[in-house]
Design a protein around this motif. Structure first.
Motif, PDB file in Angstrom:
ATOM      1  N   UNK A  98       0.812  -1.221   0.000  1.00 13.09           N
ATOM      2  CA  UNK A  98       0.000   0.000   0.000  1.00 13.09           C
ATOM      3  C   UNK A  98       0.850   1.278   0.000  1.00 13.09           C
ATOM      4  N   UNK A  99       2.126   1.156   0.358  1.00 13.07           N
ATOM      5  CA  UNK A  99       2.986   2.347   0.366  1.00 13.07           C
ATOM      6  C   UNK A  99       3.205   2.882  -1.041  1.00 13.07           C
ATOM      7  N   UNK A 100       2.906   2.077  -2.048  1.00 13.22           N
ATOM      8  CA  UNK A 100       3.076   2.517  -3.436  1.00 13.22           C
ATOM      9  C   UNK A 100       1.912   3.366  -3.935  1.00 13.22           C
ATOM     10  N   UNK A 101       0.966   3.698  -3.036  1.00 12.03           N
ATOM     11  CA  UNK A 101      -0.195   4.487  -3.460  1.00 12.03           C
ATOM     12  C   UNK A 101       0.190   5.889  -3.913  1.00 12.03           C
ATOM     13  N   UNK A 102       1.350   6.388  -3.454  1.00 12.89           N
ATOM     14  CA  UNK A 102       1.784   7.731  -3.867  1.00 12.89           C
ATOM     15  C   UNK A 102       2.248   7.770  -5.317  1.00 12.89           C
ATOM     16  N   UNK A 103       2.518   6.609  -5.888  1.00  9.80           N
ATOM     17  CA  UNK A 103       2.894   6.533  -7.298  1.00  9.80           C
ATOM     18  C   UNK A 103       1.678   6.967  -8.133  1.00  9.80           C
ATOM     19  N   UNK A 104       1.840   7.941  -9.011  1.00  8.99           N
ATOM     20  CA  UNK A 104       0.703   8.425  -9.805  1.00  8.99           C
ATOM     21  C   UNK A 104       0.046   7.361 -10.679  1.00  8.99           C
ATOM     22  N   UNK A 105       0.737   6.248 -10.914  1.00 16.18           N
ATOM     23  CA  UNK A 105       0.165   5.166 -11.710  1.00 16.18           C
ATOM     24  C   UNK A 105      -0.803   4.308 -10.891  1.00 16.18           C
ATOM     25  N   UNK A 106      -0.761   4.485  -9.565  1.00 18.43           N
ATOM     26  CA  UNK A 106      -1.666   3.746  -8.682  1.00 18.43           C
ATOM     27  C   UNK A 106      -2.967   4.517  -8.583  1.00 18.43           C
ATOM     28  N   UNK A 147       1.440  14.862   6.399  1.00 14.82           N
ATOM     29  CA  UNK A 147       0.948  13.507   6.134  1.00 14.82           C
ATOM     30  C   UNK A 147       1.738  12.848   5.003  1.00 14.82           C
ATOM     31  N   UNK A 148       2.050  13.616   3.963  1.00 15.08           N
ATOM     32  CA  UNK A 148       2.799  13.073   2.827  1.00 15.08           C
ATOM     33  C   UNK A 148       4.200  12.648   3.250  1.00 15.08           C
ATOM     34  N   UNK A 149       4.837  13.455   4.094  1.00 13.71           N
ATOM     35  CA  UNK A 149       6.173  13.107   4.577  1.00 13.71           C
ATOM     36  C   UNK A 149       6.134  11.816   5.388  1.00 13.71           C
ATOM     37  N   UNK A 150       5.082  11.656   6.179  1.00  9.54           N
ATOM     38  CA  UNK A 150       4.956  10.432   6.973  1.00  9.54           C
ATOM     39  C   UNK A 150       4.784   9.209   6.073  1.00  9.54           C
ATOM     40  N   UNK A 151       3.992   9.358   5.016  1.00 14.35           N
ATOM     41  CA  UNK A 151       3.782   8.248   4.090  1.00 14.35           C
ATOM     42  C   UNK A 151       5.108   7.852   3.450  1.00 14.35           C
ATOM     43  N   UNK A 152       5.915   8.837   3.069  1.00 21.10           N
ATOM     44  CA  UNK A 152       7.190   8.572   2.409  1.00 21.10           C
ATOM     45  C   UNK A 152       8.210   7.957   3.367  1.00 21.10           C
ATOM     46  N   UNK A 153       8.233   8.454   4.601  1.00 25.91           N
ATOM     47  CA  UNK A 153       9.247   8.023   5.562  1.00 25.91           C
ATOM     48  C   UNK A 153       8.945   6.650   6.160  1.00 25.91           C
ATOM     49  N   UNK A 154       7.722   6.452   6.605  1.00 25.18           N
ATOM     50  CA  UNK A 154       7.362   5.175   7.217  1.00 25.18           C
ATOM     51  C   UNK A 154       5.875   4.938   7.042  1.00 25.18           C
TER      52      UNK A 154
END
Length: 413
Positions: A200-208, A340-347
């Protein structure tokens, strides 16, 4: 000019609202498709005629008795599991599989376990006749290796010890996996927390993105995990807005998903005339609005048809509150979207992704909630406004559209 009356699903009932007709643009509804007359018969026919055509029917894949796991959806989905299981169980019996060798696994992913009452609702008359267990993403797991996306694959031990592995579920739109169904019964359904978190961490990928399979890394990663599990057979359905079965596809989990996705596109990808100033959106009633965690999907879809800076009015009962501890913690602890975005990227942590999407909404739109949630939670935690239905419609600003089944309907502008 007399006001226009509209109905929106709310929990297990509906709200009737009077809205200004002069500013009304359109109501976006799923395209009508009649439910099949005999759902159980339709499931049975599908099982005996799998896709693709070269894929063997279930009765040819079962070679006598052996440990068998059947994965079913949990209470957050309105999947008619009680209609899907009887034909499957009948074939298993005909092929010599003993009742004591069958396990029905509730695919909870990271969701809470279903209660005994909910289990009875999911399984109907089957409950009590077979051994049923809730998947636990933190215990009794087997490690299979890594996907090409470096996702460590941990799956339910009982599931992996089974000679025959059968998936059931439904195909519908999903906001970053593209669609539910098929491989999603494995990941996240019966996967470990670490596996789900990495995927689910790959949700930030625009292709997701919603309604996209090809090139979607979340989908492709899920598919690899399901391939590692060596699935025996899959049965998926597609429902209409009345929650009636309209199509059944069985066989190879990848082909089943593709066939189901085509039907979903025909029904739930709906052309909108234009982007508007305000959208009235219902999550679609129970179980889509069982909690904020589930209802957020409707907000995500509503964003597709409202102008930047416009107003989204969400109708969601949320009788079980927030629905996820991490989601709640992030909403309390994060200051804004950037945080929130930084948290998603970091952990990345499951539940945190919902906070990311929520902050993205409230920073780009005015969000109003019609809900049973306490006012302080709506305003302090979710940074939006709580209003009564009557008050909320008075906040309609400019031209507006209505999305009664927002959790399922994808506006195409």
């Amino acid at each position: 000019m007399s006001p226009l009356k509209i109905e929106l699903p709310y929990g297990k009932s509906k709200l009737t609202l009077e809205v200004p007709e002069s500013m009304f643009s359109e109501i976006l509804l799923p395209k009508k498709k009649e439910g099949v007359k005999n759902p159980i018969s339709e499931v049975e026919k599908s099982i005996r005629n799998p896709v693709p055509t070269e894929f063997s029917p279930l009765d040819e894949l079962i070679n006598g008795s052996g440990k068998t796991s059947i994965v079913v959806n949990d209470i957050t989905r309105s999947t008619p599991t009680h209609l899907m299981l009887p034909p499957i169980l009948r074939v298993l019996k005909e092929c010599g599989v003993q009742r004591d060798d069958i396990r029905i696994i509730i695919a909870t992913g990271t969701h809470r376990p279903v209660t005994r009452e909910e289990m009875n609702k999911i399984l109907g008359d089957i409950a009590g006749k077979y051994k049923v267990l809730n998947h636990n993403c933190d215990d009794e797991l087997v490690y299979l290796g890594e996907t090409s996306f470096n996702t460590p694959v941990y799956l339910n031990e009982t599931f992996m010890e089974s000679e025959y592995k059968i998936l059931t579920g439904e195909v519908e739109l999903h906001y970053f996996a593209g669609y539910s169904g098929g491989r999603k019964s494995v990941l996240p359904g019966v996967s470990g927390r670490e596996t789900i978190t990495r995927n689910h961490s790959m949700l930030l990928d625009p292709r997701s993105d919603i309604g996209v399979l090809d090139g979607n890394p979340v989908h492709e990663d899920m598919t690899e995990a399901a391939e590692m599990a060596e699935i025996t057979f899959t049965v998926n359905i597609v429902k209409n807005e009345k929650k009636e079965i309209v199509s059944v596809f069985s066989g190879d989990f990848k082909e089943v998903l593709r066939r189901g996705a085509k039907v979903v596109d025909q029904m739930y990808k709906v052309k909108a005339k234009e982007k508007v100033d305000t959208v009235l959106v219902s999550a679609g009633g129970f179980p889509r609005d069982i909690n904020v965690y589930q209802a957020q999907k409707a907000v995500f879809n509503a964003e597709k048809m409202v102008k930047r800076g416009g107003t989204i009015i969400l109708f969601a009962q949320c009788k079980e509150g927030v629905g996820n501890k991490v989601f709640e913690e992030w909403m309390r602890e994060c200051n804004d979207l950037k945080d929130a975005e930084e948290r998603v990227k970091e952990k990345f942590v499951i539940g945190g992704h919902k906070a990311y999407y929520w902050f993205r909404t409230v920073e780009n739109y005015r969000l109003i909630m019609v809900t049973d949630l306490p006012k302080e939670i709506v305003e302090d935690m979710f940074r939006c406004e709580k209003m009564s239905p009557e008050h909320a419609v008075k906040e309609i600003d400019g031209e507006f559209s209505v999305l009664p089944y927002g959790g399922d309907t994808l506006p195409i502008v």
